[in-house]
Scaffold this motif. Sequence first.
Motif, PDB file in Angstrom:
ATOM      1  N   LYS A  37       0.847  -1.202   0.000  1.00  0.00           N
ATOM      2  CA  LYS A  37       0.000   0.000   0.000  1.00  0.00           C
ATOM      3  C   LYS A  37       0.883   1.254   0.000  1.00  0.00           C
ATOM      4  O   LYS A  37       0.601   2.219  -0.721  1.00  0.00           O
ATOM      5  CB  LYS A  37      -0.941  -0.019   1.202  1.00  0.00           C
ATOM      6  CG  LYS A  37      -2.054   0.986   1.113  1.00  0.00           C
ATOM      7  CD  LYS A  37      -3.116   0.734   2.177  1.00  0.00           C
ATOM      8  CE  LYS A  37      -4.276   1.692   1.986  1.00  0.00           C
ATOM      9  NZ  LYS A  37      -5.321   1.504   2.983  1.00  0.00           N
ATOM     10  N   ILE A  38       1.959   1.232   0.781  1.00  0.00           N
ATOM     11  CA  ILE A  38       2.904   2.352   0.804  1.00  0.00           C
ATOM     12  C   ILE A  38       3.482   2.569  -0.596  1.00  0.00           C
ATOM     13  O   ILE A  38       3.539   3.703  -1.092  1.00  0.00           O
ATOM     14  CB  ILE A  38       4.033   2.105   1.825  1.00  0.00           C
ATOM     15  CG1 ILE A  38       3.493   2.214   3.254  1.00  0.00           C
ATOM     16  CG2 ILE A  38       5.196   3.080   1.616  1.00  0.00           C
ATOM     17  CD1 ILE A  38       4.465   1.756   4.331  1.00  0.00           C
ATOM     18  N   LEU A  39       3.913   1.485  -1.241  1.00  0.00           N
ATOM     19  CA  LEU A  39       4.496   1.588  -2.583  1.00  0.00           C
ATOM     20  C   LEU A  39       3.495   2.152  -3.585  1.00  0.00           C
ATOM     21  O   LEU A  39       3.840   3.007  -4.413  1.00  0.00           O
ATOM     22  CB  LEU A  39       5.022   0.225  -3.042  1.00  0.00           C
ATOM     23  CG  LEU A  39       6.204  -0.324  -2.258  1.00  0.00           C
ATOM     24  CD1 LEU A  39       6.499  -1.758  -2.672  1.00  0.00           C
ATOM     25  CD2 LEU A  39       7.425   0.564  -2.402  1.00  0.00           C
ATOM     26  N   ALA A  40       2.259   1.693  -3.521  1.00  0.00           N
ATOM     27  CA  ALA A  40       1.229   2.190  -4.433  1.00  0.00           C
ATOM     28  C   ALA A  40       0.987   3.686  -4.224  1.00  0.00           C
ATOM     29  O   ALA A  40       0.904   4.457  -5.186  1.00  0.00           O
ATOM     30  CB  ALA A  40      -0.064   1.400  -4.254  1.00  0.00           C
ATOM     31  N   VAL A  63       9.072   3.069   5.242  1.00  0.00           N
ATOM     32  CA  VAL A  63       9.547   3.774   4.040  1.00  0.00           C
ATOM     33  C   VAL A  63      11.071   3.721   3.976  1.00  0.00           C
ATOM     34  O   VAL A  63      11.649   3.437   2.928  1.00  0.00           O
ATOM     35  CB  VAL A  63       9.033   5.230   4.002  1.00  0.00           C
ATOM     36  CG1 VAL A  63       9.690   6.017   2.881  1.00  0.00           C
ATOM     37  CG2 VAL A  63       7.506   5.259   3.850  1.00  0.00           C
ATOM     38  N   LYS A  64      11.728   3.962   5.096  1.00  0.00           N
ATOM     39  CA  LYS A  64      13.197   3.897   5.140  1.00  0.00           C
ATOM     40  C   LYS A  64      13.701   2.514   4.761  1.00  0.00           C
ATOM     41  O   LYS A  64      14.678   2.370   4.046  1.00  0.00           O
ATOM     42  CB  LYS A  64      13.716   4.297   6.526  1.00  0.00           C
ATOM     43  CG  LYS A  64      13.692   5.785   6.773  1.00  0.00           C
ATOM     44  CD  LYS A  64      14.279   6.113   8.140  1.00  0.00           C
ATOM     45  CE  LYS A  64      14.258   7.602   8.384  1.00  0.00           C
ATOM     46  NZ  LYS A  64      14.805   7.961   9.700  1.00  0.00           N
ATOM     47  N   LYS A  65      13.015   1.462   5.259  1.00  0.00           N
ATOM     48  CA  LYS A  65      13.391   0.077   4.929  1.00  0.00           C
ATOM     49  C   LYS A  65      13.271  -0.155   3.421  1.00  0.00           C
ATOM     50  O   LYS A  65      14.160  -0.749   2.802  1.00  0.00           O
ATOM     51  CB  LYS A  65      12.501  -0.909   5.690  1.00  0.00           C
ATOM     52  CG  LYS A  65      12.731  -2.380   5.334  1.00  0.00           C
ATOM     53  CD  LYS A  65      11.658  -3.301   5.907  1.00  0.00           C
ATOM     54  CE  LYS A  65      10.416  -3.180   5.075  1.00  0.00           C
ATOM     55  NZ  LYS A  65       9.379  -4.168   5.310  1.00  0.00           N
ATOM     56  N   LEU A  66      12.206   0.350   2.818  1.00  0.00           N
ATOM     57  CA  LEU A  66      11.995   0.183   1.378  1.00  0.00           C
ATOM     58  C   LEU A  66      13.037   0.969   0.572  1.00  0.00           C
ATOM     59  O   LEU A  66      13.485   0.520  -0.482  1.00  0.00           O
ATOM     60  CB  LEU A  66      10.574   0.593   1.002  1.00  0.00           C
ATOM     61  CG  LEU A  66       9.472  -0.327   1.540  1.00  0.00           C
ATOM     62  CD1 LEU A  66       8.104   0.335   1.426  1.00  0.00           C
ATOM     63  CD2 LEU A  66       9.496  -1.668   0.827  1.00  0.00           C
ATOM     64  N   GLU A  67      13.433   2.139   1.079  1.00  0.00           N
ATOM     65  CA  GLU A  67      14.476   2.928   0.415  1.00  0.00           C
ATOM     66  C   GLU A  67      15.835   2.239   0.539  1.00  0.00           C
ATOM     67  O   GLU A  67      16.560   2.087  -0.450  1.00  0.00           O
ATOM     68  CB  GLU A  67      14.551   4.328   1.024  1.00  0.00           C
ATOM     69  CG  GLU A  67      13.350   5.200   0.723  1.00  0.00           C
ATOM     70  CD  GLU A  67      13.327   6.488   1.528  1.00  0.00           C
ATOM     71  OE1 GLU A  67      12.539   7.372   1.163  1.00  0.00           O
ATOM     72  OE2 GLU A  67      14.077   6.620   2.533  1.00  0.00           O
ATOM     73  N   GLN A  68      16.191   1.840   1.746  1.00  0.00           N
ATOM     74  CA  GLN A  68      17.506   1.235   2.000  1.00  0.00           C
ATOM     75  C   GLN A  68      17.678  -0.099   1.272  1.00  0.00           C
ATOM     76  O   GLN A  68      18.771  -0.449   0.867  1.00  0.00           O
ATOM     77  CB  GLN A  68      17.748   1.076   3.506  1.00  0.00           C
ATOM     78  CG  GLN A  68      17.933   2.400   4.194  1.00  0.00           C
ATOM     79  CD  GLN A  68      17.897   2.304   5.728  1.00  0.00           C
ATOM     80  OE1 GLN A  68      17.562   1.278   6.292  1.00  0.00           O
ATOM     81  NE2 GLN A  68      18.225   3.406   6.381  1.00  0.00           N
ATOM     82  N   SER A  69      16.588  -0.821   1.090  1.00  0.00           N
ATOM     83  CA  SER A  69      16.657  -2.109   0.394  1.00  0.00           C
ATOM     84  C   SER A  69      16.792  -1.932  -1.118  1.00  0.00           C
ATOM     85  O   SER A  69      17.137  -2.866  -1.821  1.00  0.00           O
ATOM     86  CB  SER A  69      15.404  -2.936   0.694  1.00  0.00           C
ATOM     87  OG  SER A  69      14.281  -2.347   0.054  1.00  0.00           O
ATOM     88  N   GLY A  70      16.474  -0.733  -1.601  1.00  0.00           N
ATOM     89  CA  GLY A  70      16.550  -0.487  -3.043  1.00  0.00           C
ATOM     90  C   GLY A  70      15.226  -0.656  -3.775  1.00  0.00           C
ATOM     91  O   GLY A  70      15.153  -0.424  -4.982  1.00  0.00           O
ATOM     92  N   VAL A  71      14.169  -1.067  -3.061  1.00  0.00           N
ATOM     93  CA  VAL A  71      12.860  -1.182  -3.709  1.00  0.00           C
ATOM     94  C   VAL A  71      12.415   0.209  -4.183  1.00  0.00           C
ATOM     95  O   VAL A  71      11.956   0.375  -5.312  1.00  0.00           O
ATOM     96  CB  VAL A  71      11.807  -1.805  -2.755  1.00  0.00           C
ATOM     97  CG1 VAL A  71      10.402  -1.727  -3.357  1.00  0.00           C
ATOM     98  CG2 VAL A  71      12.165  -3.254  -2.449  1.00  0.00           C
TER      99      VAL A  71
END
Length: 164
Positions: free
Chosen positions: A17-20, A48-56
């Motif tokens: 949902k965050i990504l969308a 959000v930070k986790k998604l940024e740091q992972s590269g997603v």
Amino acid sequence: MNNTMKGNLKIDKIDKKILAILQSNGKITNAKLSEEIGLSPAPTLERVKKLEQSGVIKSYHAELNSEMLGLGVNTFVQVTLKGHNKQNIDSFLSKINEIEEVVECHHITGSGDFILKVMAQDIASYQLLMLEKVSDIDTVDSLQSMVILSTFKNSKQIPLPQSI
């Protein structure tokens, strides 16, 4: 339901949902995002930070209006190289990355080797670009240009697979 992606990153329904939401509105505040997903601001920011740091999430940027900036000619150019060896490909990519009017470059299958998306001010500047820069690359064998007349869909949002 948790699912694992490359690198053991777990993506759940809330992450999807965050990504969308971020794909449709990259400028949304953390407070508004947390409200829309039903979490408090701190855990939302952590996700959000986790998604940024992972590269997603790779980047955030503004989409510009090319016509208002005087870039009225957009084309796709199919490029065929003289040979398919690593040296020719590396040489081509090195030179194509120096041409700012080439905004996309994709290695493809089929009758050509690469497809470029090129933006120019007008036909004359496009012709000059092709003659003096692109066709002048020594590994280029042939070019086939396709002028974009109209664009009916230009989504910047990627589909989020059900399996993630």
